[in-house]
Write an enzyme that holds these catalytic residues in place. Structure first.
Site, PDB file in Angstrom:
ATOM      1  N   LYS A  46       0.847  -1.196   0.000  1.00  0.00           N
ATOM      2  CA  LYS A  46       0.000   0.000   0.000  1.00  0.00           C
ATOM      3  C   LYS A  46       0.873   1.234   0.000  1.00  0.00           C
ATOM      4  O   LYS A  46       1.819   1.345   0.789  1.00  0.00           O
ATOM      5  CB  LYS A  46      -0.853  -0.005   1.295  1.00  0.00           C
ATOM      6  CG  LYS A  46      -1.770   1.186   1.395  1.00  0.00           C
ATOM      7  CD  LYS A  46      -3.074   0.905   0.682  1.00  0.00           C
ATOM      8  CE  LYS A  46      -3.962   2.086   0.505  1.00  0.00           C
ATOM      9  NZ  LYS A  46      -3.775   2.807  -0.755  1.00  0.00           N
ATOM     10  N   LYS A  61       4.543   2.496   8.743  1.00  0.00           N
ATOM     11  CA  LYS A  61       3.364   3.292   9.109  1.00  0.00           C
ATOM     12  C   LYS A  61       2.104   2.414   9.212  1.00  0.00           C
ATOM     13  O   LYS A  61       1.341   2.520  10.158  1.00  0.00           O
ATOM     14  CB  LYS A  61       3.159   4.397   8.060  1.00  0.00           C
ATOM     15  CG  LYS A  61       2.289   5.517   8.555  1.00  0.00           C
ATOM     16  CD  LYS A  61       2.093   6.595   7.508  1.00  0.00           C
ATOM     17  CE  LYS A  61       3.346   7.369   7.186  1.00  0.00           C
ATOM     18  NZ  LYS A  61       3.084   8.521   6.318  1.00  0.00           N
ATOM     19  N   LYS A  91       5.295   2.047  -2.766  1.00  0.00           N
ATOM     20  CA  LYS A  91       5.317   3.446  -3.212  1.00  0.00           C
ATOM     21  C   LYS A  91       5.688   3.448  -4.684  1.00  0.00           C
ATOM     22  O   LYS A  91       6.323   2.513  -5.173  1.00  0.00           O
ATOM     23  CB  LYS A  91       6.377   4.228  -2.425  1.00  0.00           C
ATOM     24  CG  LYS A  91       6.119   5.719  -2.375  1.00  0.00           C
ATOM     25  CD  LYS A  91       5.096   6.051  -1.302  1.00  0.00           C
ATOM     26  CE  LYS A  91       4.783   7.503  -1.233  1.00  0.00           C
ATOM     27  NZ  LYS A  91       3.938   7.827  -0.060  1.00  0.00           N
ATOM     28  N   THR A 114      -6.111  12.915   7.460  1.00  0.00           N
ATOM     29  CA  THR A 114      -4.737  13.018   7.968  1.00  0.00           C
ATOM     30  C   THR A 114      -4.656  14.105   9.041  1.00  0.00           C
ATOM     31  O   THR A 114      -4.081  13.896  10.113  1.00  0.00           O
ATOM     32  CB  THR A 114      -3.752  13.294   6.813  1.00  0.00           C
ATOM     33  OG1 THR A 114      -3.962  12.297   5.808  1.00  0.00           O
ATOM     34  CG2 THR A 114      -2.316  13.242   7.283  1.00  0.00           C
ATOM     35  N   ASN A 127      -3.743  20.693   2.658  1.00  0.00           N
ATOM     36  CA  ASN A 127      -4.725  19.723   3.145  1.00  0.00           C
ATOM     37  C   ASN A 127      -4.451  19.313   4.595  1.00  0.00           C
ATOM     38  O   ASN A 127      -5.325  19.410   5.456  1.00  0.00           O
ATOM     39  CB  ASN A 127      -4.718  18.495   2.216  1.00  0.00           C
ATOM     40  CG  ASN A 127      -5.576  17.375   2.770  1.00  0.00           C
ATOM     41  OD1 ASN A 127      -5.093  16.512   3.488  1.00  0.00           O
ATOM     42  ND2 ASN A 127      -6.853  17.405   2.481  1.00  0.00           N
ATOM     43  N   SER A 184      -7.548   5.262   4.148  1.00  0.00           N
ATOM     44  CA  SER A 184      -7.436   4.562   2.855  1.00  0.00           C
ATOM     45  C   SER A 184      -7.810   3.098   3.035  1.00  0.00           C
ATOM     46  O   SER A 184      -8.437   2.484   2.163  1.00  0.00           O
ATOM     47  CB  SER A 184      -6.008   4.642   2.318  1.00  0.00           C
ATOM     48  OG  SER A 184      -5.704   5.947   1.993  1.00  0.00           O
TER      49      SER A 184
HETATM   50  P1  NAD Z   1      -0.586  20.296   0.148  1.00  0.00           P
HETATM   51  O1  NAD Z   1       0.065  20.446  -1.167  1.00  0.00           O
HETATM   52  O2  NAD Z   1      -2.071  20.314   0.250  1.00  0.00           O
HETATM   53  O3  NAD Z   1      -0.081  21.471   1.129  1.00  0.00           O
HETATM   54  C1  NAD Z   1       1.263  21.770   1.320  1.00  0.00           C
HETATM   55  C2  NAD Z   1       1.357  23.121   2.029  1.00  0.00           C
HETATM   56  O4  NAD Z   1       2.727  23.398   2.265  1.00  0.00           O
HETATM   57  C3  NAD Z   1       0.807  24.294   1.225  1.00  0.00           C
HETATM   58  O5  NAD Z   1       0.171  25.189   2.107  1.00  0.00           O
HETATM   59  C4  NAD Z   1       2.061  24.930   0.652  1.00  0.00           C
HETATM   60  O6  NAD Z   1       1.885  26.323   0.407  1.00  0.00           O
HETATM   61  C5  NAD Z   1       3.020  24.707   1.805  1.00  0.00           C
HETATM   62  N1  NAD Z   1       4.418  24.797   1.409  1.00  0.00           N
HETATM   63  C6  NAD Z   1       5.002  24.388   0.256  1.00  0.00           C
HETATM   64  N2  NAD Z   1       6.305  24.731   0.248  1.00  0.00           N
HETATM   65  C7  NAD Z   1       6.533  25.336   1.437  1.00  0.00           C
HETATM   66  C8  NAD Z   1       7.676  25.913   2.025  1.00  0.00           C
HETATM   67  N3  NAD Z   1       8.836  25.975   1.375  1.00  0.00           N
HETATM   68  N4  NAD Z   1       7.558  26.452   3.272  1.00  0.00           N
HETATM   69  C9  NAD Z   1       6.369  26.432   3.920  1.00  0.00           C
HETATM   70  N5  NAD Z   1       5.267  25.905   3.403  1.00  0.00           N
HETATM   71  C10 NAD Z   1       5.346  25.366   2.188  1.00  0.00           C
HETATM   72  O7  NAD Z   1       0.023  18.966   0.783  1.00  0.00           O
HETATM   73  P2  NAD Z   1      -0.553  18.106   1.977  1.00  0.00           P
HETATM   74  O8  NAD Z   1      -1.404  17.031   1.440  1.00  0.00           O
HETATM   75  O9  NAD Z   1      -1.073  19.026   3.018  1.00  0.00           O
HETATM   76  O10 NAD Z   1       0.763  17.380   2.504  1.00  0.00           O
HETATM   77  C11 NAD Z   1       1.693  18.042   3.333  1.00  0.00           C
HETATM   78  C12 NAD Z   1       2.771  17.038   3.740  1.00  0.00           C
HETATM   79  O11 NAD Z   1       2.172  15.969   4.473  1.00  0.00           O
HETATM   80  C13 NAD Z   1       3.505  16.395   2.565  1.00  0.00           C
HETATM   81  O12 NAD Z   1       4.849  16.213   2.971  1.00  0.00           O
HETATM   82  C14 NAD Z   1       2.835  15.042   2.420  1.00  0.00           C
HETATM   83  O13 NAD Z   1       3.695  14.084   1.853  1.00  0.00           O
HETATM   84  C15 NAD Z   1       2.530  14.724   3.873  1.00  0.00           C
HETATM   85  N6  NAD Z   1       1.422  13.772   4.033  1.00  0.00           N
HETATM   86  C16 NAD Z   1       0.209  14.025   3.476  1.00  0.00           C
HETATM   87  C17 NAD Z   1      -0.826  13.127   3.662  1.00  0.00           C
HETATM   88  C18 NAD Z   1      -2.189  13.405   3.090  1.00  0.00           C
HETATM   89  O14 NAD Z   1      -3.103  12.601   3.343  1.00  0.00           O
HETATM   90  N7  NAD Z   1      -2.400  14.499   2.371  1.00  0.00           N
HETATM   91  C19 NAD Z   1      -0.630  11.948   4.405  1.00  0.00           C
HETATM   92  C20 NAD Z   1       0.627  11.717   4.978  1.00  0.00           C
HETATM   93  C21 NAD Z   1       1.644  12.635   4.784  1.00  0.00           C
END
Ligand code: NAD
Length: 423
Positions: A72, A96, A108, A192, A223, A360
């Site tokens: 997954k 995880k 992945k 999340t 998100n 998921s």
């Molecule tokens: P997203 O793209 O919705 O949001 C990312 C945010 O980070 C945005 O607000 C963006 O403006 C900001 N950002 C980007 N570059 C930046 C910087 N240099 N400095 C400060 N802020 C910055 O992504 P997301 O889904 O919220 O995911 C965020 C992190 O969490 C990622 O690393 C992702 O891999 C991890 N993650 C996400 C999920 C999920 O379900 N969405 C699950 C596990 C882990």
């Protein structure tokens, strides 16, 4: 993206594994299996661009381990995607899923491509080729991909279309993160962030810090960061700072994330969105940089944007008492050691953000059983699962006299070992 230059993520993950394996006396044969992925798939993806030019993209799917269940993990589209990055991420998915106790293994994948440089037609065609090549190695009971960086529900919908075309049967459970009308789960969008909220509330109780209104700074207002901030605001925390890639804002009285997001949408930027209560008070806050946000004197710091943001340069300047690691790999190894020395509690990514993969799993389960749960049912089940995982990690911390990150690895490896011994 993970920094592949100085700090190879795959080597780092192997070192982590060996360290914990020693602590838990993991059988040598199992360690050997976990040190390498079960299967590495390298795909050649030729595409005719709108201009008529033909280019070949590289695609990957790493199936790290399936002891607990089908592989997954997400599929990311990014110019920096590399084999070592995908391998490390697939290993972290194995860990995880085991921490949060869902019957999945780790996988992945991705494509080395800048999706923003492609037209929608090109992106769709590339996704179809990818799905076509992946079809023989994925399946609802084999390997279940999901969205990741730069991929989303629409792209998952295209993958599903092509997979079903190749296999000739309906299989919504082969992919998660689908739009709800294509079999996606209610509540996946919030999962999340809310999951991190459940973990934090539980951890705060265990650390004996409940009672006063705790202050929170959140880096990343996407998100994950937004839904976490909203959950914490709704549950009595004071969110004093948030940031996006361009800038951060600080509001001493505490801001209302929902209004701040609405305001940002209207203005197109965060500056000035100092939304206190139900109004935007331009005198009530100030603009800060992302670096300043990380160093604020708050109770809880939440890195929810990028990897390696807390490192040997700024670790000694972190003043928060608790760091909730919502993005993956936000602390370098050096930073982890410095924060531990400074008695700052780090709630590790593999626990903090596992609400996403947990939901998921709920999506996959609903597809397999042809069920549809309400949002309330999803959040109720998610809370129970996150609370259980948090309990187990805190118990392992006490038993093994270690930090929470190592404790989470211990919980995961013990669960994998138990299943491996039963097989
Ligand atoms: P997203 O793209 O919705 O949001 C990312 C945010 O980070 C945005 O607000 C963006 O403006 C900001 N950002 C980007 N570059 C930046 C910087 N240099 N400095 C400060 N802020 C910055 O992504 P997301 O889904 O919220 O995911 C965020 C992190 O969490 C990622 O690393 C992702 O891999 C991890 N993650 C996400 C999920 C999920 O379900 N969405 C699950 C596990 C882990």
């Amino acid at each position: 993206m993970i920094d592949n230059t100085g700090d190879n993520p795959w080597k780092r993950s192997q070192e982590q594994l060996k360290k914990i394996a020693k602590k838990t006396k993991l059988p040598e044969l199992l360690l050997a299996r976990l040190l390498e992925p079960d299967r590495t798939v390298l795909l050649s993806l030729p595409l005719e661009l709108d201009s008529g030019e033909v280019r070949i993209f590289k695609g990957y799917r790493i199936q790290h381990n399936n002891i607990l269940g089908p592989y997954k993990g997400g599929l990311r589209y990014h110019a920096n995607v590399s084999m070592d990055e995908v391998r490390a991420l697939s290993f972290w998915m194995t860990i995880k899923c085991a921490v949060v106790n869902v019957p999945f293994g780790g996988g992945k994948g991705g494509i080395t491509v800048d999706p923003k440089a492609l037209s929608e037609k090109e992106l769709k065609a590339l996704t179809y080729v990818f799905a076509n090549r992946l079809a023989p190695v994925i399946g609802p009971e084999i390997d279940v991909p999901a969205p990741d960086v730069n991929t989303n529900g629409t792209i998952m919908g295209w993958l599903l279309e092509e997979y079903e075309k190749v296999t000739g049967k309906k299989s919504p459970a082969v992919i998660t993160g689908k739009p709800v009308d294509q079999g996606g789960s209610e509540g996946r969008t919030e999962a999340t962030g809310f999951g991190g909220g459940y973990v934090l509330e539980n951890a705060i109780r265990k650390l004996g810090r409940e009672g006063k209104q705790l202050t929170v700074a959140v880096q990343g207002f996407g998100n994950v960061g937004y839904f976490l901030a909203k959950y914490l605001f709704d549950h009595g925390f004071k969110v004093v700072a948030v940031s996006d890639s361009k800038e951060g804002i600080f509001v001493e009285e505490g801001l209302n994330p929902e209004l701040t997001l609405e305001c940002k949408r209207e203005r197109g930027m965060l500056s000035g969105c100092y939304c206190i209560g139900s109004v935007c008070d331009l005198k009530g806050g100030k603009r800060i940089t992302n670096e300043e946000l990380l160093e604020l004197d708050v109770d809880i710091l939440v890195p929810a944007a990028l990897e390696n943001v807390i490192n040997d340069i700024n670790a000694n300047k972190i003043r928060a008492k608790v760091v909730l690691e919502m993005a993956n790999g936000t602390l370098t190894r050096e930073a982890d050691e410095i924060l531990a020395k400074n008695k700052i509690t780090v709630i590790p990514d593999i626990l903090a953000n596992s609400g996403g993969v947990c939901t998921s799993y709920f999506e996959w389960y609903q597809n397999m059983k042809v069920e549809h749960w309400t949002k309330e049912e999803v959040f109720d089940k998610l809370r129970k699962q996150m609370n259980q995982a948090t309990e187990e990690v805190f118990d392992a911390q006490v038993e093994y006299k270690t930090g929470l990150r190592d404790a989470a690895y211990i919980v995961a490896l013990k669960r994998i070992q138990k299943k491996w011994e039963e097989k």
